[in-house]
Each structure stands twice: as structure tokens, then as C-alpha cells.
Design a protein around this motif. Structure first.
Motif, mmCIF file in Angstrom:
data_model
loop_
_atom_site.group_PDB
_atom_site.id
_atom_site.type_symbol
_atom_site.label_atom_id
_atom_site.label_comp_id
_atom_site.label_asym_id
_atom_site.label_seq_id
_atom_site.Cartn_x
_atom_site.Cartn_y
_atom_site.Cartn_z
ATOM 1 N N MET A 24 0.863 -1.249 0.015
ATOM 2 C CA MET A 24 0.121 -0.078 -0.011
ATOM 3 C C MET A 24 0.832 1.173 -0.122
ATOM 4 S SD MET A 24 -3.147 -1.195 2.694
ATOM 5 C CE MET A 24 -3.626 0.628 2.545
ATOM 6 N N THR A 25 2.091 1.238 0.703
ATOM 7 C CA THR A 25 2.958 2.272 0.784
ATOM 8 C C THR A 25 4.080 2.124 -0.007
ATOM 9 O OG1 THR A 25 3.860 1.192 2.784
ATOM 10 C CG2 THR A 25 2.172 3.021 2.658
ATOM 11 N N ASN A 26 4.510 1.067 -0.678
ATOM 12 C CA ASN A 26 5.625 0.771 -1.470
ATOM 13 C C ASN A 26 5.423 0.033 -2.541
ATOM 14 O OD1 ASN A 26 8.173 0.376 -2.001
ATOM 15 N ND2 ASN A 26 8.702 -0.935 -0.341
ATOM 16 N N THR A 27 5.859 0.934 -3.565
ATOM 17 C CA THR A 27 5.705 0.336 -5.251
ATOM 18 C C THR A 27 6.721 -1.001 -5.389
ATOM 19 O OG1 THR A 27 5.627 2.628 -5.803
ATOM 20 C CG2 THR A 27 5.716 1.152 -7.437
ATOM 21 N N PHE A 28 7.836 -0.948 -4.805
ATOM 22 C CA PHE A 28 8.562 -2.085 -4.966
ATOM 23 C C PHE A 28 9.074 -2.813 -3.756
ATOM 24 C CE2 PHE A 28 9.451 1.310 -8.419
ATOM 25 C CZ PHE A 28 8.567 0.598 -9.544
ATOM 26 N N PRO A 29 8.273 -3.586 -2.760
ATOM 27 C CA PRO A 29 8.709 -3.849 -1.530
ATOM 28 C C PRO A 29 9.881 -5.107 -1.674
ATOM 29 C CG PRO A 29 6.459 -4.633 -2.145
ATOM 30 C CD PRO A 29 6.769 -3.666 -2.903
ATOM 31 N N GLY A 85 12.913 6.146 -9.173
ATOM 32 C CA GLY A 85 11.697 7.320 -8.845
ATOM 33 C C GLY A 85 11.089 7.259 -10.036
ATOM 34 N N GLY A 86 11.414 7.397 -11.312
ATOM 35 C CA GLY A 86 10.496 7.242 -12.635
ATOM 36 C C GLY A 86 9.561 6.263 -12.370
ATOM 37 N N LEU A 87 10.033 5.048 -12.236
ATOM 38 C CA LEU A 87 9.248 3.857 -12.477
ATOM 39 C C LEU A 87 7.986 3.976 -11.162
ATOM 40 C CD1 LEU A 87 11.657 0.881 -13.150
ATOM 41 C CD2 LEU A 87 10.330 2.038 -14.656
ATOM 42 N N ALA A 88 8.438 4.386 -10.032
ATOM 43 C CA ALA A 88 7.148 4.532 -9.006
ATOM 44 C C ALA A 88 6.136 5.566 -9.566
ATOM 45 C CB ALA A 88 8.209 4.882 -7.773
ATOM 46 N N LEU A 135 0.693 6.965 -11.451
ATOM 47 C CA LEU A 135 -0.088 7.439 -12.826
ATOM 48 C C LEU A 135 -0.748 6.653 -13.729
ATOM 49 C CD1 LEU A 135 3.073 10.083 -13.625
ATOM 50 C CD2 LEU A 135 0.786 10.739 -12.630
ATOM 51 N N ARG A 136 -0.057 5.513 -13.906
ATOM 52 C CA ARG A 136 -0.813 4.793 -14.878
ATOM 53 C C ARG A 136 -2.142 3.994 -14.108
ATOM 54 N NH1 ARG A 136 -3.335 4.385 -18.222
ATOM 55 N NH2 ARG A 136 -3.493 2.344 -19.734
ATOM 56 N N LYS A 148 9.817 7.002 -2.865
ATOM 57 C CA LYS A 148 9.004 7.911 -2.096
ATOM 58 C C LYS A 148 8.738 9.263 -2.893
ATOM 59 C CE LYS A 148 8.545 11.070 1.901
ATOM 60 N NZ LYS A 148 7.146 10.979 1.745
ATOM 61 N N ASP A 149 9.643 9.896 -3.477
ATOM 62 C CA ASP A 149 9.678 11.038 -4.204
ATOM 63 C C ASP A 149 8.829 10.939 -5.668
ATOM 64 O OD1 ASP A 149 11.256 12.336 -2.320
ATOM 65 O OD2 ASP A 149 13.105 12.202 -3.745
ATOM 66 N N GLY A 150 9.162 9.543 -6.152
ATOM 67 C CA GLY A 150 8.292 9.222 -7.320
ATOM 68 C C GLY A 150 6.844 9.250 -7.027
ATOM 69 N N ARG A 151 6.577 8.541 -5.901
ATOM 70 C CA ARG A 151 4.856 8.374 -5.571
ATOM 71 C C ARG A 151 4.322 9.774 -5.122
ATOM 72 N NH1 ARG A 151 3.274 3.244 -3.833
ATOM 73 N NH2 ARG A 151 1.993 4.113 -2.254
#
Length: 477
Positions: free
Chosen positions: A87-92, A159-162, A167-168, A455-458
Motif C-alpha cells: 500500500m505504501t511501497n511500489t517495490f517492496p 523514482g521514474g518507475l514509481a 500515474l498509470r 517515495k519522491d516518485g510516488r
């Protein structure tokens, strides 16, 4: 008498094809290991004291709800535990492998502080997400509705992938541009495979691609396409280039053959893992085999270099760092791993000059620690007359990274940068001095951790959604 564990005997049919035998052995091992990993994860998770002030969570850049998913793991509710962690991490699964937990969550665990050894949070996180992938709990990204706006992301690192993920999921059309041939940035080409398996990174990239994120690889902004063209193509832009300019060495002989940049050395090693042809490795330029290797630096990149050199078959690997062990910037856990693998650390040592071309030795200046500098660490000072010669066939410069001069490279003077060359942006949103242009990760912070880039990316993706919504509202008036 205690019941003895039942041993499993396998009768071997000598006519069985060797491949089938190997597959059965691998399956047996996988089943045994999976059972062991499950037991260890639940054991560690059950050690969490569920303290009133979860310091593990407050010291995580992503503010991951660690106590809750540890409790769920201990109870055997693994799918719920995974859902809570992601829920809080794109890539745990990536953070579980490469985060410096000893400086973040695990280092601030209440049990660790009380002297009983930390809960191995990173290992549990890795196990949870790997289990989620194996069991199909990681669902495809399917937006509830599509939006007409598009966002261009410059840089396919964490960062970009997160940001692309957030966005997607919101239905935005996303295109990622990167100068390399594969996405992932330093996750793919900077961090060694023994720390972060590349299929772990690429399956996340594939998940984004299947969700409709477009990847334009081998695209160097400023050469293959201009920054202004990207602005005209997209509703908003996100700069997530990272920092790739290596800090250089000074001193006589520093330009000799055999003195190489850490990023070049690690990239070559990682390309080999993809079975790419790497001429610089085949020629020996970026190959440590049979060589006396000296790595200069004390950060995590230096640790990646020394451990890679060991695996390539170097005859000796030494790491020079100008401060002592307590003042090094890298992970103490990584340093311990390197020592166990045979790396020799020479603390309070700085390179003074280099002999030979190709290089054959490093003149090393012995140092002592003086008064603290602006960072709070004691400054290294040379000891007069204390110099030694250290034999070396390969010297790897791992002194850190600086930002490239993006305004010049992109011919975009309107893009404001700081005195350090990083893009000037709001830390909470990533908004730059240019309308509709955001920036995240190392290009804003300077060289930092993957978890901060995520974090920055999200966070910036959420700010970009607010920006697009505000534009939409104005257009509707």
C-alpha cells in the motif's frame, strides 16, 4: 525419545534423462527451502513487540506500516500482509533486498535497541513479496478509467518507475524515456546481481509495460529529442534522471590506464549477467580476474565494487577510505559482508598519486581525524611523512556521484538548479521553476537511497495528478 525427522530417499532410474533428474532435485530443494523460509519469516515476524511508538515505521522513508504486516505474517495471513506492505511501497521486494535496514527500520527496532537483536524486517518483506509473485497475488495494473492527459518521464530508475506506477493506475498515459537499452537505472546496471537479481527488476518493468506504460529506450534527451519537444508532446514532465557524473580523482598519474570509474565497472559486470557482449570486459579493462584491485571510497558503491571484484577472481581486493570505520557513509552490514568475503579495508588512507601506465601502484597517504566538518563527521588530516605504496593492477574510483549539467545538456536555461547542480524543486511535490515540470530522486536530493527515490516518485505523481486535475477544472470553466 524425540521423534527423528523422516529422511526422503529418492531411487534413481539410471535411464532417466539428466535434465529430468535435475528438475526433480531443484523441485525438492525449492519445496524444502520454501518451507524453511516460511517458518523463518513467521518466527521473525512474531518477535515484533508491537510497541506503542513504531520507530521502525517512523524511520522508514515510505512510512511503511511495518508492525501490521509483521503481525499478519506471524498469523500466517500472508496475502493480507503483502497487500498491507504494498500500500505504501511500489517495490517492496526491491527494498527488502537493498535497503540499508541497519540504518533505517531494523536499526531503530525497539528489540534491537534493547540488545536482543533486531527483527529481520527486510528479509520478511522480501519473502512476502516473492511469495506474492509466486501465488499470483500481484495483480496487473488496470486503471478504472482512462484519461487523455499524458506525462513524460525522463529516466527509468526507481523514482521514474514509481511515478509511472501511480500515474498509470490513475489512467494517465505515461511514456518513459531513458538513455540505456533496459529500464531500471541503477537497479539494473549499478547494483550487482548478487544483491538484486535482475529478473526481480525486469518483472516490475514488464508489469508497467503490460499496463500500457510506453518505454522509449536508447533515447538521450538533448541529443535524440529536445527537452522542448517533450514539453510540447506531454501534459506534464517528470525529471528522474538520477546522478551519473562520477567524482574524479586528483593527483599525479590519475589518468593512467587501469584507473576506472565505479559506474563503468559495475555496468560492465551487470551487462555480462544479461549475456551481453562487453568488449571492455573481454579486453581486461573492466575485469578484475587475476588482478590486485584497489577500490577508493567508503560508500555502498565501493562495497558493490569490492564484492564484485572478489567474485571475478581478483588476487587481492583492498578498499581505501580516508576516515575510520565509524565515519564511513556506507552500510556497516555491507562492510561486514565484504570482510567476510576476503576484502581488506585500509582505514584512514587516501590516494596521493599513481605510478605506472598501466597503473601498478597507488601512493597512499595515512590520515588522522581532526575536528568535525559541516556534516558532523571528523575531518581527515594527513600525517606528515606517513606514506606507503600499495601495489595495484586495477584501481576503481568509487567516490560518489554528482549531477550532470542538465540546463546545458538540454539547452534549457529556464530550468533552475541549485549551487550543487541539482534541480531546484519542492521536496513535497517535486514542482520545479517551470510550469508542468517536476523532478524527483537523486537529481533533486543528490546521491541518495533507492527508497527515497521511490517515495519522491510516488509523492510527485500525486502532485502531478493534482496539477492535471487543476488544468482540467480550468478548461471546464
Amino acid at each position: 525419545m524425540a521423534k527423528q525427522p523422516m529422511l526422503k530417499f529418492v531411487s534413481v532410474d539410471r535411464d532417466m534423462p539428466q535434465k529430468r533428474m535435475a528438475e526433480e532435485r531443484n523441485q525438492d530443494f525449492h519445496e524444502i527451502y520454501a518451507e524453511y523460509a516460511d517458518a523463518k519469516a513467521k518466527e521473525q515476524a512474531s518477535r515484533c513487540s508491537q510497541c506503542g511508538v513504531p520507530y521502525c515505521q517512523t524511520h522508514c522513508p515510505l512510512q511503511n506500516n511495518i508492525p501490521d504486516w509483521l503481525r499478519l505474517t506471524a498469523e500466517g495471513r500472508l496475502e493480507e500482509a503483502y497487500q498491507t506492505s504494498q500500500m505504501t511501497n511500489t517495490f517492496p521486494e526491491i527494498c527488502g533486498r537493498i535497503c540499508p535496514q541497519d540504518r533505517l527500520c531494523e536499526g531503530n527496532c525497539v528489540i534491537e535497541q534493547s540488545g536482543h537483536g533486531t527483527v529481520t524486517i527486510g528479509s520478511v518483506e522480501k519473502y512476502l513479496t516473492d511469495t506474492a509473485w509466486e501465488n499470483g497475488w500481484v495483480k496487473p495494473i488496470v486503471p478504472q478509467h482512462e484519461r487523455v492527459e499524458s506525462v513524460g518521464i525522463i529516466g527509468a530508475g526507481p523514482g521514474g518507475l514509481a511515478a509511472a506506477d501511480v500515474l498509470r493506475r490513475a489512467g494517465v498515459q505515461v511514456t518513459v524515456y531513458d538513455r540505456h537499452d533496459r529500464a531500471g537505472g541503477l537497479l539494473t546496471y549499478g547494483i550487482p546481481g548478487f544483491k538484486l537479481e535482475k529478473d526481480v527488476v525486469l518483472r516490475r518493468v514488464e508489469q508497467l509495460a503490460q499496463a500500457g506504460v510506453a518505454f522509449v529506450m536508447n533515447c538521450d534527451v538533448g541529443t535524440d529529442i529536445t527537452f522542448e519537444e517533450l514539453r510540447s508532446k506531454h501534459s506534464a514532465l517528470l525529471i528522474a534522471t538520477g546522478v551519473y557524473k562520477s567524482r574524479d580523482l586528483q593527483g599525479p598519474g590519475s589518468g593512467a590506464q587501469g584507473i576506472v570509474r565505479a559506474i563503468d565497472y559495475l555496468t560492465a559486470s551487470n551487462k555480462l549477467n544479461f549475456e551481453d557482449t562487453v568488449p571492455e570486459f573481454e579486453s581486461g579493462e573492466l575485469n578484475a580476474e587475476g588482478k590486485r584491485v584497489v577500490v577508493i571510497g567508503g560508500g555502498d558503491t565501493a562495497m558493490d565494487c569490492v564484492r564484485t571484484a572478489i567474485r571475478q577472481g581478483a588476487t587481492s581486493v583492498k578498499c581505501l577510505y580516508r576516515r575510520d570505520r565509524e565515519n564511513m557513509p556506507g552500510s556497516q552490514r555491507e562492510t561486514q559482508n565484504a570482510e567476510e568475503e576476503g576484502v581488506e579495508f585500509q582505514w584512514l588512507s587516501a590516494p596521493l598519486a599513481f605510478s605506472g601506465d598501466p597503473v601498478n601502484s597507488v601512493k597512499v597517504q595515512q590520515m588522522r581525524l581532526g575536528t568535525p566538518d559541516a556534516s558532523g563527521r571528523r575531518s581527515p588530516e594527513p600525517i606528515d611523512g606517513a606514506e606507503i605504496d600499495e601495489p595495484a593492477d586495477l584501481v576503481i574510483k568509487a567516490l560518489g556521484f554528482e549531477p550532470e549539467d542538465l540546463p546545458s545538456l538540454w539547452n534549457e536555461g529556464e530550468l533552475e538548479v541549485t549551487d550543487w547542480g541539482t534541480v531546484k524543486a519542492q521536496f513535497t511535490t517535486g514542482q520545479t521553476s517551470m510550469d508542468g515540470v517536476f523532478a524527483v530522486g537523486d537529481i533533486v536530493r543528490g546521491a541518495s537511497l533507492v527508497v527515497w527515490a521511490i517515495k519522491d516518485g510516488r509523492d510527485s505523481a500525486e502532485a502531478i495528478l493534482d496539477y492535471l486535475n487543476s488544468k482540467q477544472a480550468v478548461a471546464a470553466e
